[in-house]
Design an enzyme around this catalytic site. Structure first.
Site, PDB file in Angstrom:
ATOM      1  N   SER A 152     -33.762 152.585  71.505  1.00  0.00           N
ATOM      2  CA  SER A 152     -33.583 152.209  70.104  1.00  0.00           C
ATOM      3  C   SER A 152     -32.851 150.873  70.013  1.00  0.00           C
ATOM      4  O   SER A 152     -33.082 150.091  69.079  1.00  0.00           O
ATOM      5  CB  SER A 152     -32.824 153.296  69.348  1.00  0.00           C
ATOM      6  OG  SER A 152     -31.571 153.517  69.938  1.00  0.00           O
ATOM      7  N   ASP A 191     -36.494 146.903  78.774  1.00  0.00           N
ATOM      8  CA  ASP A 191     -36.699 147.501  77.451  1.00  0.00           C
ATOM      9  C   ASP A 191     -37.162 146.453  76.447  1.00  0.00           C
ATOM     10  O   ASP A 191     -38.101 146.670  75.671  1.00  0.00           O
ATOM     11  CB  ASP A 191     -35.406 148.156  76.965  1.00  0.00           C
ATOM     12  CG  ASP A 191     -34.906 149.221  77.922  1.00  0.00           C
ATOM     13  OD1 ASP A 191     -35.689 149.673  78.768  1.00  0.00           O
ATOM     14  OD2 ASP A 191     -33.723 149.599  77.829  1.00  0.00           O
ATOM     15  N   THR A 238     -34.204 149.589  88.408  1.00  0.00           N
ATOM     16  CA  THR A 238     -34.714 148.533  89.296  1.00  0.00           C
ATOM     17  C   THR A 238     -34.677 147.176  88.610  1.00  0.00           C
ATOM     18  O   THR A 238     -34.760 146.149  89.277  1.00  0.00           O
ATOM     19  CB  THR A 238     -36.172 148.830  89.708  1.00  0.00           C
ATOM     20  OG1 THR A 238     -36.912 149.142  88.521  1.00  0.00           O
ATOM     21  CG2 THR A 238     -36.251 149.999  90.671  1.00  0.00           C
ATOM     22  N   GLU A 268     -27.323 142.052  73.878  1.00  0.00           N
ATOM     23  CA  GLU A 268     -26.815 143.340  74.366  1.00  0.00           C
ATOM     24  C   GLU A 268     -25.744 143.142  75.437  1.00  0.00           C
ATOM     25  O   GLU A 268     -24.727 143.830  75.459  1.00  0.00           O
ATOM     26  CB  GLU A 268     -27.996 144.166  74.904  1.00  0.00           C
ATOM     27  CG  GLU A 268     -27.627 145.598  75.119  1.00  0.00           C
ATOM     28  CD  GLU A 268     -28.787 146.555  74.899  1.00  0.00           C
ATOM     29  OE1 GLU A 268     -29.778 146.193  74.235  1.00  0.00           O
ATOM     30  OE2 GLU A 268     -28.680 147.683  75.400  1.00  0.00           O
TER      31      GLU A 268
HETATM   32  C1  GLA Z   1     -31.475 150.950  80.281  1.00  0.00           C
HETATM   33  C2  GLA Z   1     -31.434 149.431  80.394  1.00  0.00           C
HETATM   34  C3  GLA Z   1     -32.633 148.918  81.166  1.00  0.00           C
HETATM   35  C4  GLA Z   1     -32.787 149.637  82.500  1.00  0.00           C
HETATM   36  C5  GLA Z   1     -32.723 151.142  82.306  1.00  0.00           C
HETATM   37  C6  GLA Z   1     -32.714 151.893  83.620  1.00  0.00           C
HETATM   38  O1  GLA Z   1     -32.561 151.359  79.513  1.00  0.00           O
HETATM   39  O2  GLA Z   1     -31.434 148.845  79.114  1.00  0.00           O
HETATM   40  O3  GLA Z   1     -32.504 147.521  81.359  1.00  0.00           O
HETATM   41  O4  GLA Z   1     -31.856 149.185  83.432  1.00  0.00           O
HETATM   42  O5  GLA Z   1     -31.570 151.528  81.580  1.00  0.00           O
HETATM   43  O6  GLA Z   1     -33.924 151.720  84.286  1.00  0.00           O
END
Ligand code: GLA
Length: 415
Positions: free
Chosen positions: A128, A203, A36, A191
């Protein structure tokens, strides 16, 4: 040996001096709100007590050298001015990418030696990557701030004001610390532009702003955050991670392909992002041929998942931790059937955990392998690992790793 001692002695061994500091950033488990965050939607992750630590020492030139205790190869010394998209590969791209992203934002980054050490498995869907970005970003920022004034390379431009999140409603509502948001954005930029994984911001935000005993309710459109109380132990529950050990590689196509499907769906619906779509909008677009069946199902996952996040937040605000099971089960089904990012190992992990007594379980993170989470009554927790191991063996899958995690604080300096 503690993580600090391990990374400090690894630094001394490699760099031949003591580090100026050690920084930790945790991994994360996303309770709910999957795929999302690149749709302007809602997420609800927690930071965990598995982490990446970085020992760093400032240099008096503009060279960056990165070692990892998990990798015996010698570092490739990199001049800061040479970093950027297309210039890095492998795990050091996360560190070099962050240095580049900070410089792009006009923040000073000194030359530095860094050693990375972790008790967080890589490729297990526990972030990670974001943890490495966050620990490195904090290290660069604090090394630059501490001096000595040995001509840190500067990106030149004055830093843009960090976006200021409007606080969501609720007791724990507060705008996240602006500097942490800026560091999260730098990690995301590293990233996306240097590593080549077009991730959202979930994350990086949770590893930088998570709080022990709380889940981070994050509105990825407004950047508003709310720390929602989430203390499984107080509810007599254990939060388990079931690492399928199926390595997911996300820089590749499936994640980016899902993201494009969402963008296509939003364009077909005439909305800025799927955050703005309703199920009625999707039905209408399907019946008039503006959405094909696959794109419709991708979009339906996002729309229903956003609603499930709000449902879980409402339950947690009332302290009803054990009642989040149906929403998590719905999330897993939707990721499996509509979004198609689960895999047989994740499905077996979730089914087996529930059969062994979990009150809630689902895949967590991007999927395509990686980990599931399970919330299990304390008395039943010990039974989950053997049950999942047995089920995996019966299916001919390799052995999983099952371990409890505690809901922890976000990134910080340790030494
Ligand atoms: C990875 C991405 C996040 C998110 C999730 C799925 O972890 O880094 O930004 O999109 O997948 O929810």
């Amino acid at each position: 040996m503690s993580l600090v001692d391990a990374v400090t002695s690894a630094f001394v061994e490699r760099a031949g001096r003591r580090p100026d500091g050690v920084w930790r950033a945790p991994g994360r488990v996303n309770l709910i709100g999957e795929h999302t965050d690149y749709n302007d939607g809602f997420v609800l992750p927690v930071a965990i007590d598995r982490s990446v630590v970085v020992a760093a020492g400032r240099r008096d030139d503009d060279v960056l050298r990165c070692w990892s205790t998990g990798d015996r190869t010698a570092p490739v010394p990199r001049r800061l001015a040479e970093l950027g998209p297309g210039s890095s590969s492998g795990w050091s791209a996360y560190v070099e990418g962050v240095a580049w992203a900070l410089l792009q934002e006009g923040r000073p980054v000194p030359g530095a030696d860094l050693v990375v050490h972790a008790d967080l498995p890589a490729g297990a869907g526990l972030s990670s990557s974001a943890a490495l970005e966050a620990a490195a970003a904090l290290a660069f920022t604090e090394l630059a701030a501490a001096g000595p004034a040995a001509d840190p390379v500067s990106g030149g431009d004055v830093a843009a004001a960090p976006p200021n999140g409007r606080a969501a409603s609720g007791d724990g509502a507060a705008a996240p610390p602006p500097d942490r948001v800026a560091l999260a954005l730098a990690g995301q930029r590293a990233e996306t532009e240097v590593v080549g994984m077009p991730c959202g911001l979930m994350d990086q935000m949770v590893v930088l702003t998570g709080r022990a005993g709380h889940a981070l309710f994050f509105d990825t459109r407004t950047l508003a955050t709310e720390q929602v109380p989430f203390d499984p132990a107080a509810a007599g529950l254990t939060l388990l991670v079931i690492d399928t050990r199926v390595k997911h590689t996300l820089a590749g196509s499936p994640y980016a392909e899902r993201r494009r499907a969402c963008e296509r769906a939003a364009a077909a619906l005439g909305v800025a992002a799927l955050r703005d779509a309703s199920l009625d909008d999707l039905d209408a677009a399907l019946s008039t041929g503006r959405l094909d069946d696959v794109t419709f199902r991708r979009a339906r996952h996002v729309v229903t998942e956003n609603a499930r996040v709000l449902e879980v937040v409402a339950l947690l605000r009332r302290g009803e931790v054990a009642a989040i099971g149906p929403a998590l089960a719905g999330s897993h089904r939707s990721l499996r059937d509509d979004y198609e990012v689960s895999c047989p190992e994740l499905d077996v992990a979730v089914e087996t955990a529930v059969a062994a007594g979990a009150v809630a379980a689902r895949m967590t993170g991007a999927g395509f392998g990686g980990s599931a989470l399970a919330l299990v009554p304390e008395g039943a927790a010990d039974g989950v690992a053997p049950a999942v191991a047995e089920a995996f063996a019966a299916h001919g899958f390799g052995p999983p790793a099952v371990f409890p995690v505690a809901v922890s604080d976000g990134a910080a300096r340790l030494a």
